[in-house]
Design a protein around this motif. Structure first.
Motif, PDB file in Angstrom:
ATOM      1  N   UNK A 245      51.148  -8.556  68.976  1.00  0.00           N
ATOM      2  CA  UNK A 245      52.394  -8.730  68.214  1.00  0.00           C
ATOM      3  C   UNK A 245      52.148  -8.460  66.736  1.00  0.00           C
ATOM      4  N   UNK A 246      51.057  -8.989  66.202  1.00  0.00           N
ATOM      5  CA  UNK A 246      50.741  -8.766  64.792  1.00  0.00           C
ATOM      6  C   UNK A 246      50.396  -7.305  64.526  1.00  0.00           C
ATOM      7  N   UNK A 247      49.694  -6.664  65.455  1.00  0.00           N
ATOM      8  CA  UNK A 247      49.335  -5.256  65.273  1.00  0.00           C
ATOM      9  C   UNK A 247      50.592  -4.388  65.267  1.00  0.00           C
ATOM     10  N   UNK A 248      51.583  -4.748  66.068  1.00  0.00           N
ATOM     11  CA  UNK A 248      52.861  -4.013  66.043  1.00  0.00           C
ATOM     12  C   UNK A 248      53.502  -4.103  64.664  1.00  0.00           C
ATOM     13  N   UNK A 249      53.411  -5.252  64.031  1.00  0.00           N
ATOM     14  CA  UNK A 249      53.958  -5.404  62.687  1.00  0.00           C
ATOM     15  C   UNK A 249      53.203  -4.512  61.699  1.00  0.00           C
ATOM     16  N   UNK A 250      51.884  -4.446  61.848  1.00  0.00           N
ATOM     17  CA  UNK A 250      51.083  -3.605  60.966  1.00  0.00           C
ATOM     18  C   UNK A 250      51.418  -2.128  61.133  1.00  0.00           C
TER      19      UNK A 250
ATOM     20  N   UNK B 248      38.525 -11.573  67.487  1.00  0.00           N
ATOM     21  CA  UNK B 248      38.001 -10.878  66.312  1.00  0.00           C
ATOM     22  C   UNK B 248      38.775  -9.606  65.996  1.00  0.00           C
ATOM     23  N   UNK B 249      39.705  -9.227  66.865  1.00  0.00           N
ATOM     24  CA  UNK B 249      40.372  -7.938  66.699  1.00  0.00           C
ATOM     25  C   UNK B 249      41.329  -7.885  65.515  1.00  0.00           C
ATOM     26  N   UNK B 250      42.017  -8.979  65.257  1.00  0.00           N
ATOM     27  CA  UNK B 250      43.079  -8.924  64.264  1.00  0.00           C
ATOM     28  C   UNK B 250      42.549  -8.581  62.880  1.00  0.00           C
ATOM     29  N   UNK B 251      41.412  -9.163  62.509  1.00  0.00           N
ATOM     30  CA  UNK B 251      40.830  -8.845  61.206  1.00  0.00           C
ATOM     31  C   UNK B 251      40.475  -7.381  61.091  1.00  0.00           C
TER      32      UNK B 251
ATOM     33  N   UNK C   4      33.261 -10.907  57.765  1.00  0.00           N
ATOM     34  CA  UNK C   4      33.174 -10.786  56.310  1.00  0.00           C
ATOM     35  C   UNK C   4      34.077  -9.633  55.879  1.00  0.00           C
ATOM     36  N   UNK C   5      35.265  -9.918  55.328  1.00  0.00           N
ATOM     37  CA  UNK C   5      36.228  -8.854  55.000  1.00  0.00           C
ATOM     38  C   UNK C   5      35.666  -7.770  54.097  1.00  0.00           C
ATOM     39  N   UNK C   6      34.854  -8.162  53.127  1.00  0.00           N
ATOM     40  CA  UNK C   6      34.306  -7.168  52.198  1.00  0.00           C
ATOM     41  C   UNK C   6      33.353  -6.223  52.921  1.00  0.00           C
ATOM     42  N   UNK C   7      32.477  -6.775  53.756  1.00  0.00           N
ATOM     43  CA  UNK C   7      31.548  -5.931  54.509  1.00  0.00           C
ATOM     44  C   UNK C   7      32.300  -5.013  55.461  1.00  0.00           C
ATOM     45  N   UNK C   8      33.322  -5.559  56.116  1.00  0.00           N
ATOM     46  CA  UNK C   8      34.097  -4.767  57.062  1.00  0.00           C
ATOM     47  C   UNK C   8      34.771  -3.591  56.372  1.00  0.00           C
ATOM     48  N   UNK C   9      35.413  -3.848  55.255  1.00  0.00           N
ATOM     49  CA  UNK C   9      36.077  -2.756  54.520  1.00  0.00           C
ATOM     50  C   UNK C   9      35.071  -1.685  54.124  1.00  0.00           C
ATOM     51  N   UNK C  10      33.911  -2.109  53.656  1.00  0.00           N
ATOM     52  CA  UNK C  10      32.894  -1.152  53.236  1.00  0.00           C
ATOM     53  C   UNK C  10      32.399  -0.309  54.401  1.00  0.00           C
ATOM     54  N   UNK C  11      32.214  -0.933  55.560  1.00  0.00           N
ATOM     55  CA  UNK C  11      31.656  -0.222  56.715  1.00  0.00           C
ATOM     56  C   UNK C  11      32.678   0.678  57.406  1.00  0.00           C
ATOM     57  N   UNK C  12      33.956   0.503  57.098  1.00  0.00           N
ATOM     58  CA  UNK C  12      34.987   1.382  57.655  1.00  0.00           C
ATOM     59  C   UNK C  12      35.241   2.596  56.757  1.00  0.00           C
TER      60      UNK C  12
END
Length: 358
Positions: free
Chosen positions: A99-104, A73-76, A51-59
């Motif tokens: 590969x995606x994390x390198x871009x980030x 589950x890592x990429x999200x 749940x992106x909203x919950x994740x953002x809030x908990x970080x």
């Protein structure tokens, strides 16, 4: 950005110990999981990282996040950390995720450090440290296996870590350097025999174990590869499962069958074998680092070898970032970490107490 407060996601076989070790190293730690864990000595919040909203809030309010979740589950989590400006660490062996994390990480003011486990992770730190000071590098051989001490059956195996990760590395192609050229080879190919402390093992190619080493050593070495260590006969049995029983395209079912057949055991052993050949001050030399790690007691509790070795490697990298001993922003390659520096950290020092095997 300094690291004081750390969110650890996924409190399974490794995540719980990661949180415990980081707390012992002086960080303020809070866990995150799908289930309540009132038995732990640190706060745990229950939420779904999907749940992106919950994740953002908990970080919110944390300086770093360590993901000990299954590879898919890592990429999200990494994307949420990048947006929030948190240092990010994980244990993934999945190449597309990295590969995606390198871009980030491009242009980021925080560290993005995937692949902080055993392989990729510790084995790359050891291999690159062995190569330091050598020229005209000829060969780097990296081998890791997490196995039951007392194998049974044809597989001779027990699933002491993520079945999704195991199946993933058994199926995806593997990057190597051969005759000076980067290339892909099929997983479960190139079987060889390795003997460690009298134990006869088989080694075969699996994906992801090298992390970014092929890129780093491209043009600098003739041969570089990673192989998983198993007891003899394991590779043929898994090939039968994936190919003859047509489970290659049904990864979830394959993992369910294997975990049901070979559940985790407490008496495990982690083998690490690293060897590098190149020109030293006195001519051609071969440097080796070989270990067989078993369960140890930490804070009054016995921890499986796969749990403490993975957790100690990941926590050591977090501690080095916090003390400024490695680059403080952008993508962190494991080969940028000195093995001696890792051993100097409170959690990395756990590896010092283990003796080499003949």
């Amino acid at each position: 950005m300094t690291i004081e407060r750390i969110r650890v996601l996924g409190l399974g076989k490794v995540g719980e110990l990661v949180a415990h070790l980081l707390g012992g190293a002086g960080f303020e730690v809070a866990g995150g999981d799908l289930r309540p864990r009132p038995d732990l000595g640190f706060p745990v919040d229950v939420f779904d990282v999907g749940d992106p909203e919950s994740l953002r809030s908990e970080l919110d309010g944390f300086d770093a996040v360590v993901s000990c979740l299954p590879y898919d589950r890592n990429l999200g989590v990494a994307e949420a950390a990048a947006v929030a400006g948190l240092h990010y660490f994980d244990l993934t062996e999945d190449v597309p995720t990295t590969t995606r994390i390198r871009e980030l990480a491009v242009g980021s003011d925080v560290v993005m450090a995937p692949q902080c486990g055993l392989a990729p992770g510790l084995v790359g730190i050891v291999g690159s440290s062995l190569a330091d000071g050598l020229t005209d590098l000829r060969r780097m051989q990296l081998r890791v296996g997490a196995l039951p001490q007392h194998p049974s059956g044809v597989l001779g195996y027990a699933f002491t870590w993520s079945p999704e990760g195991v199946i993933n590395e058994y199926i995806n192609d593997c990057e190597v350097i051969r005759d000076g050229h980067r290339q892909l080879v099929p997983a479960m190919a190139d079987i060889e025999t390795v003997v460690i402390s009298g134990d006869r093992l088989e080694a075969f190619a699996t994906s992801g174990g090298l992390g970014t080493l092929c890129e780093t050593y491209d043009g600098r070495i003739r041969h570089l590869d990673y192989k998983t260590l198993r007891y003899p006969g394991h590779c043929d049995a898994i090939r039968f499962l994936l190919d003859e029983l047509a489970l290659r395209d049904r990864r979830e079912l394959a993992g369910e069958i294997l975990v049901n057949a070979k559940p985790p055991v407490d008496d495990d052993v982690v083998y690490l074998y690293a060897a590098v050949e190149g020109q030293g001050p006195d001519g051609l030399t071969r440097r080796e680092y070989v270990r067989a790690w078993q369960p140890i007691e930490i804070a009054g509790r016995m921890w499986r070898a796969i749990s403490w070795t993975t957790a100690a490697s990941a926590c050591g990298v977090v501690e080095l970032v916090a003390r400024g001993a490695v680059p403080g922003k952008g993508f962190l390659r494991q080969e940028d970490v000195s093995f001696d520096d890792l051993l100097s950290t409170p959690t990395g020092s756990l590896f010092r107490d283990e003796v080499a095997v003949a």
